[in-house]
Scaffold this motif. Sequence first.
Motif, PDB file in Angstrom:
ATOM      1  N   GLY A  27       4.362  -4.483  25.571  1.00  0.00           N
ATOM      2  CA  GLY A  27       5.086  -5.035  24.682  1.00  0.00           C
ATOM      3  C   GLY A  27       5.523  -4.245  23.464  1.00  0.00           C
ATOM      4  N   ASP A  28       4.930  -3.147  23.525  1.00  0.00           N
ATOM      5  CA  ASP A  28       5.187  -2.152  22.511  1.00  0.00           C
ATOM      6  C   ASP A  28       6.748  -1.631  22.716  1.00  0.00           C
ATOM      7  N   PRO A  29       7.730  -1.967  21.628  1.00  0.00           N
ATOM      8  CA  PRO A  29       9.064  -1.581  21.853  1.00  0.00           C
ATOM      9  C   PRO A  29       9.229  -0.236  21.856  1.00  0.00           C
ATOM     10  N   LYS A  30       8.156   0.908  21.630  1.00  0.00           N
ATOM     11  CA  LYS A  30       8.562   2.277  22.023  1.00  0.00           C
ATOM     12  C   LYS A  30       7.688   2.701  23.245  1.00  0.00           C
ATOM     13  N   GLY A  31       7.205   1.970  23.796  1.00  0.00           N
ATOM     14  CA  GLY A  31       6.333   1.984  25.144  1.00  0.00           C
ATOM     15  C   GLY A  31       7.328   2.166  26.112  1.00  0.00           C
ATOM     16  N   PHE A  32       6.882   3.075  27.493  1.00  0.00           N
ATOM     17  CA  PHE A  32       7.734   3.133  28.499  1.00  0.00           C
ATOM     18  C   PHE A  32       6.889   3.660  29.559  1.00  0.00           C
ATOM     19  N   GLU A  33       7.357   3.543  30.919  1.00  0.00           N
ATOM     20  CA  GLU A  33       6.604   3.959  32.134  1.00  0.00           C
ATOM     21  C   GLU A  33       7.646   4.862  32.857  1.00  0.00           C
ATOM     22  N   GLU A  34       7.252   5.920  33.385  1.00  0.00           N
ATOM     23  CA  GLU A  34       7.816   6.756  34.354  1.00  0.00           C
ATOM     24  C   GLU A  34       7.035   6.849  35.765  1.00  0.00           C
ATOM     25  N   THR A  35       7.734   6.301  36.934  1.00  0.00           N
ATOM     26  CA  THR A  35       7.138   6.389  38.207  1.00  0.00           C
ATOM     27  C   THR A  35       8.038   7.224  39.133  1.00  0.00           C
ATOM     28  N   LEU A  36       7.051   8.309  39.825  1.00  0.00           N
ATOM     29  CA  LEU A  36       7.743   9.355  40.586  1.00  0.00           C
ATOM     30  C   LEU A  36       7.620   8.608  41.899  1.00  0.00           C
ATOM     31  N   TYR A  37       8.706   8.845  42.830  1.00  0.00           N
ATOM     32  CA  TYR A  37       8.906   8.174  44.153  1.00  0.00           C
ATOM     33  C   TYR A  37       9.528   9.351  45.111  1.00  0.00           C
ATOM     34  N   GLN A  38       9.144   9.320  46.251  1.00  0.00           N
ATOM     35  CA  GLN A  38       9.713  10.243  47.408  1.00  0.00           C
ATOM     36  C   GLN A  38      10.185   9.388  48.560  1.00  0.00           C
ATOM     37  N   THR A  39      11.341   9.522  48.732  1.00  0.00           N
ATOM     38  CA  THR A  39      12.201   8.774  50.001  1.00  0.00           C
ATOM     39  C   THR A  39      11.448   9.133  51.099  1.00  0.00           C
ATOM     40  N   LYS A  43      13.443  13.232  49.471  1.00  0.00           N
ATOM     41  CA  LYS A  43      14.087  13.352  48.358  1.00  0.00           C
ATOM     42  C   LYS A  43      13.058  12.736  47.063  1.00  0.00           C
ATOM     43  N   TYR A  44      13.101  13.218  45.847  1.00  0.00           N
ATOM     44  CA  TYR A  44      12.360  12.625  44.818  1.00  0.00           C
ATOM     45  C   TYR A  44      13.457  11.984  43.990  1.00  0.00           C
ATOM     46  N   PHE A  45      12.739  10.977  43.265  1.00  0.00           N
ATOM     47  CA  PHE A  45      13.442  10.274  42.024  1.00  0.00           C
ATOM     48  C   PHE A  45      12.324   9.750  41.261  1.00  0.00           C
ATOM     49  N   LEU A  46      12.877   9.379  40.097  1.00  0.00           N
ATOM     50  CA  LEU A  46      11.840   9.086  38.700  1.00  0.00           C
ATOM     51  C   LEU A  46      12.597   7.614  38.457  1.00  0.00           C
ATOM     52  N   TYR A  47      11.844   6.652  38.726  1.00  0.00           N
ATOM     53  CA  TYR A  47      12.250   5.253  38.155  1.00  0.00           C
ATOM     54  C   TYR A  47      11.532   5.109  36.687  1.00  0.00           C
ATOM     55  N   THR A  48      12.516   4.683  35.723  1.00  0.00           N
ATOM     56  CA  THR A  48      11.949   4.671  34.407  1.00  0.00           C
ATOM     57  C   THR A  48      12.269   3.123  33.818  1.00  0.00           C
ATOM     58  N   PHE A  49      11.403   2.829  32.618  1.00  0.00           N
ATOM     59  CA  PHE A  49      11.819   1.616  32.059  1.00  0.00           C
ATOM     60  C   PHE A  49      10.938   1.402  30.958  1.00  0.00           C
ATOM     61  N   TYR A  56      13.699   4.806  27.396  1.00  0.00           N
ATOM     62  CA  TYR A  56      14.105   4.161  28.542  1.00  0.00           C
ATOM     63  C   TYR A  56      14.372   2.494  28.408  1.00  0.00           C
ATOM     64  N   PRO A  57      15.218   2.228  27.284  1.00  0.00           N
ATOM     65  CA  PRO A  57      15.435   0.920  27.016  1.00  0.00           C
ATOM     66  C   PRO A  57      16.051   0.046  28.341  1.00  0.00           C
ATOM     67  N   GLU A  58      16.414   0.492  29.412  1.00  0.00           N
ATOM     68  CA  GLU A  58      16.790  -0.260  30.487  1.00  0.00           C
ATOM     69  C   GLU A  58      16.403   0.568  31.844  1.00  0.00           C
ATOM     70  N   GLU A  59      16.105  -0.344  32.836  1.00  0.00           N
ATOM     71  CA  GLU A  59      15.262   0.334  33.985  1.00  0.00           C
ATOM     72  C   GLU A  59      16.476   1.203  34.688  1.00  0.00           C
ATOM     73  N   ASN A  60      16.101   2.386  35.250  1.00  0.00           N
ATOM     74  CA  ASN A  60      16.920   3.285  35.783  1.00  0.00           C
ATOM     75  C   ASN A  60      16.108   3.885  36.694  1.00  0.00           C
ATOM     76  N   ILE A  61      16.962   5.015  37.675  1.00  0.00           N
ATOM     77  CA  ILE A  61      16.391   5.670  38.782  1.00  0.00           C
ATOM     78  C   ILE A  61      17.456   6.853  38.248  1.00  0.00           C
ATOM     79  N   LYS A  62      16.475   8.028  38.317  1.00  0.00           N
ATOM     80  CA  LYS A  62      17.166   9.490  38.082  1.00  0.00           C
ATOM     81  C   LYS A  62      16.651  10.350  39.479  1.00  0.00           C
ATOM     82  N   ARG A  63      17.556  11.086  39.966  1.00  0.00           N
ATOM     83  CA  ARG A  63      17.106  11.829  41.271  1.00  0.00           C
ATOM     84  C   ARG A  63      16.568  13.171  40.402  1.00  0.00           C
TER      85      ARG A  63
END
Length: 79
Positions: A27-39, A43-49, A56-63
């Motif tokens: 619930g912290d407006p400055k808080g965020f999560e980064e999650t690393l995945y491998q396909t 291939k690696y990608f980072l899911y952020t929200f 990361y104010p919107e969820e996104n995926i970055k390779r």
Amino acid sequence: MKKIICKVEYDTEKSVLIGKVANGAWGDPKGFEETLYQTIDGKYFLYTFGGSESPYPEENIKRMSAKVAEEWIAIHINR
């Protein structure tokens, strides 16, 4: 979440979770999560929200390259 980047599909439900980092409380407006995945193709990608005031104010995926993913793991998982 699913996203296509350069004709490659990155899907959090079909990939292996490598590690997750949470910054801030729920619930912290400055808080965020980064999650690393491998396909399944390796291939690696980072899911952020995050909150509205986070990097990361919107969820996104970055390779990520394998090298950058290894650096992320070294920093966040293998402290």
